[in-house]
Scaffold this active site. Structure first.
Site, PDB file in Angstrom:
ATOM      1  CB  THR A  38      -0.577  -0.265   1.547  1.00  0.00           C
ATOM      2  OG1 THR A  38      -1.273   0.983   1.290  1.00  0.00           O
ATOM      3  CG2 THR A  38       0.249   0.141   2.464  1.00  0.00           C
ATOM      4  CG  HIS A  70       4.109 -10.267  17.551  1.00  0.00           C
ATOM      5  ND1 HIS A  70       5.303 -11.214  17.464  1.00  0.00           N
ATOM      6  CD2 HIS A  70       4.946  -9.470  18.655  1.00  0.00           C
ATOM      7  CE1 HIS A  70       6.159 -10.744  17.571  1.00  0.00           C
ATOM      8  NE2 HIS A  70       5.584  -9.948  18.375  1.00  0.00           N
TER       9      HIS A  70
END
Length: 479
Positions: A398, A450
């Site tokens: 992006t 994560h």
């Protein structure tokens, strides 16, 4: 000769679309490929063209209603024209990038698709503001998508004596479950295995209602105390809103289907435990090379943009760091590594953020990537993009460089596990060999899941991308 114009296939597992606008009326003359109506699905909004030239003799669709794939939506009399004009008949209707199209890191506006998710991601359409995606962004989330352990699920919410669900379908090996991407996402949000849900549609196709009925049947099986439970009881909790009219006038406006699905996808993606790592790349030399070869790119019918270059570099990085080109299946305790590199690229449109997918980026040169990216961006802006064009991304980029900013935290376009954001490149003083030198610095922002990616791995991934942008020869040496 009468020709029945049927609603064509809209994409995998998509059986219908909402009619946003009917662009012609009975008596109107149409040409081949002239748009007949504007249609919207869970993933995209686009025009349906006429396959023949002639005069419209019948209109079988209405604005605000749904049209099913394969049904006759118009009847056109080929070779006939009308004497009256639309006015006489009184009918008929006339019918670095700031998300993309504007590469701020190149110092001028360009019609390329700036990377930036679905993310979403999704997406597909997902999806999904600079976060794809959705994605996005976007993008439909395939089976086995990631699910946050903290997110309420059917299995966690149902009573213990309801753990054995009522008899359902018996999945056959290698046979895909007939359900739309939006239905699959809905089931995942509730913690339901879509393969366990009996479908009531043609060929056993599963709908949202089938998922709701399955959930209710499971709760009913838990006894009287659970019989009154509903899907809402196990959905992600949303806080009640205050009465805003107390403080002044308000206006409520229904979200478009694209915006609604994007919001739902982003809500789901927001449950993923994420961290955003920031770094900068010195693209001074890269900018010199990009400008030097700009004319060659123009002769090839495209533009040499930072966006396209970053996509090629990211594709090489995904091959070197495969954990970033993966998805996580918490239900089965597995990591799904993709053997393909399909990149979602965010496109800013008047209907919201759409995330087309450029496939096999690792196998294409930069000029091919740029050309395909521009074509997809144009299709997105002109409402000609199809749901299939926004599915299957394994990673999203992006780019907000054309708008501004020094950094941001893009949202992952689930079920992807990472998204790379680019901000505006600026000239900064960098201390080199005992003195400050003006260098073009490009901010990079990587948001990662994560659960399967550690901070050290994320830092290495971004640093590798930065170093290749600084010295392109490294991609040939190590990529």
């Amino acid at each position: 000769m009468s020709t029945e114009v049927k609603l064509p296939e809209l994409g995998e597992n998509i059986t219908a679309g909402d009619v946003v606008k009917v662009l012609v009326a009975v008596g109107d003359t149409v040409a081949i490929d002239q748009p007949l109506l504007e249609l919207e699905t869970d993933k995209a909004s686009f025009d349906v063209p006429s396959p023949v030239a002639g005069t419209v003799s019948k209109v079988n669709v209405e604005e605000g209603k749904q049209a099913k794939v394969g049904t006759v939506i118009f009847v056109v009399e080929e070779g006939q024209t009308v004497k009256e004009s639309k006015g006489e008949k009184g009918e008929g209707k006339d019918g670095n990038d700031g998300n993309e199209g504007k590469d701020g890191n190149e110092g001028k506006k360009e019609k390329d698709v700036s990377p930036e998710g679905a993310t979403h991601h999704s997406p597909g359409l997902q999806a999904r503001d600079t976060e794809a995606a959705a994605p996005d962004i976007s993008s439909p989330s395939p089976e086995g998508a990631s699910q946050d352990p903290a997110t309420p699920t059917l299995r966690r919410a149902m009573p213990q004596n309801a753990m054995a669900p009522p008899p359902a379908r018996t999945p056959r090996e290698g046979v895909p479950v007939p359900a739309a991407p939006s239905v699959r996402m809905f089931a995942r949000e509730l913690g339901v295995d879509i393969a366990e849900v009996p479908g009531s549609g043609p060929g056993g196709r599963i709908s949202d209602e089938d998922v709701k009925k399955y959930v209710k049947s499971v709760f009913t099986a838990g006894g009287p105390a659970a019989a009154g439970a509903s899907v809402a009881a196990i959905s992600v909790a949303r806080p009640a809103l205050p009465d805003f009219s107390v403080w002044g006038g308000i206006t409520r406006e229904a979200m478009s289907k694209v915006r609604s699905r994007t919001a739902e996808h982003m809500e789901t993606s927001g449950a993923i435990p994420t961290v955003t790592h920031h770094d900068k790349a010195d693209i001074t030399r890269l900018e010199e090379l990009r400008k030097a070869y700009a004319k060659k790119a123009e002769r090839a019918g495209t533009k040499l943009t930072v966006t396209a270059i970053a996509m090629k570099v990211a594709a090489a990085a995904l091959k070197k760091f495969p954990q970033f080109n993966a998805s996580i299946d918490m239900n089965r305790g597995e990591i799904i590594f993709k053997h393909y590199v399909h990149l979602g690229v965010a496109v800013d449109t008047d209907r919201g953020l759409l995330v087309p997918v450029v496939r096999d980026v690792d196998k294409k040169n930069i000029l091919d990537i740029s050309k395909e990216m521009q074509e997809l961006a144009e299709k997105a802006r002109t409402k000609n993009i199809k749901p299939d064009d926004m599915q299957g991304a394994s990673f999203t980029i992006t780019n907000l460089g054309g708008i501004g900013g020094t950094g941001f935290t893009p949202i992952i376009n689930a079920p992807e596990v990472a998204i790379l954001g680019l901000s505006r490149g600026t000239i900064e003083p960098v201390f080199i060999d005992g003195q400050f030198q003006p260098r073009m610095m490009l901010p990079l922002s990587l948001t990662y899941d994560h659960r399967i990616i550690d901070g050290a791995d994320a830092a290495r991934f971004v640093r590798w991308i930065a170093e290749v942008l600084e010295e392109p020869l490294l991609m040939a040496l190590e990529g």
